[in-house]
Design a protein around this motif. Sequence first.
Motif, short mmCIF file in Angstrom:
data_model
loop_
_atom_site.label_atom_id
_atom_site.label_comp_id
_atom_site.label_asym_id
_atom_site.label_seq_id
_atom_site.Cartn_x
_atom_site.Cartn_y
_atom_site.Cartn_z
N GLN A 1 -77.53 -0.52 27.70
CA GLN A 1 -77.19 -0.33 26.28
C GLN A 1 -78.19 0.59 25.59
O GLN A 1 -77.87 1.19 24.56
CB GLN A 1 -77.17 -1.68 25.56
CG GLN A 1 -75.99 -2.54 25.94
CD GLN A 1 -76.09 -3.91 25.32
OE1 GLN A 1 -75.76 -4.07 24.15
NE2 GLN A 1 -76.56 -4.88 26.09
N THR B 1 -72.53 2.75 23.74
CA THR B 1 -73.39 1.57 23.72
C THR B 1 -72.65 0.37 23.14
O THR B 1 -72.87 -0.77 23.57
CB THR B 1 -74.73 1.83 23.01
OG1 THR B 1 -75.62 0.75 23.27
CG2 THR B 1 -74.58 2.01 21.53
N GLY C 1 -72.16 -3.06 25.04
CA GLY C 1 -72.49 -4.30 24.34
C GLY C 1 -71.34 -5.30 24.37
O GLY C 1 -71.54 -6.50 24.54
N ALA D 1 -76.71 -8.54 22.41
CA ALA D 1 -75.68 -7.61 22.87
C ALA D 1 -74.56 -7.50 21.83
O ALA D 1 -74.06 -6.40 21.56
CB ALA D 1 -75.12 -8.05 24.22
N ASN E 1 -75.84 -5.55 18.84
CA ASN E 1 -75.90 -4.13 19.18
C ASN E 1 -74.51 -3.51 19.11
O ASN E 1 -74.34 -2.40 18.60
CB ASN E 1 -76.50 -3.93 20.58
CG ASN E 1 -76.50 -2.46 20.98
OD1 ASN E 1 -77.12 -1.64 20.34
ND2 ASN E 1 -75.76 -2.14 22.02
#
Length: 154
Positions: free
Chosen positions: A41, A74, A78, A133, A136
């Motif tokens: 990530q 990303t 995530g 995660a 994010n």
Amino acid sequence: MTLTYRTLILLAAAGSLALMLGAWGFQYLGEMPPCKLCYWQRYPHYAAMGLGVAALVLGGALLALLGALAALTTAGIGAYHTGVERGWWEGPSSCTSSGTSGLSTDELFDQIMAAPLVRCDEVPWEMFGLSMASWNMLASLVLAVIWVMAARRA
């Protein structure tokens, strides 16, 4: 107030930097080492920061759209990581646990010895029911919108 191309690029790139500073803080100050998916990530955020610098110097919609692609990448990782953490699907065999039924003692020992130190299917920290995660992913989706807004201003 209308945000300029330059302001939007700064916001988007600074957002990736802020997320990376948070990740490094958890890693080095909070003593929570990242798993393999956590590292994955990070790479698009590094790209987004570099694209932000390039966009500030060169300008143009293409660099902003590439920044949006990095943010969406990303966010996608995530989302995948969140699913692994929640047990919705299996993660990479190199960073999640597998079942032990039907294994001999030697096979079980080999599985234990090959297990990663930091597993991708465990949530070391969460806030409001969301893991790092997940946060994010959400923040990166917001950053993607900012990148797209910048592209439209170019």
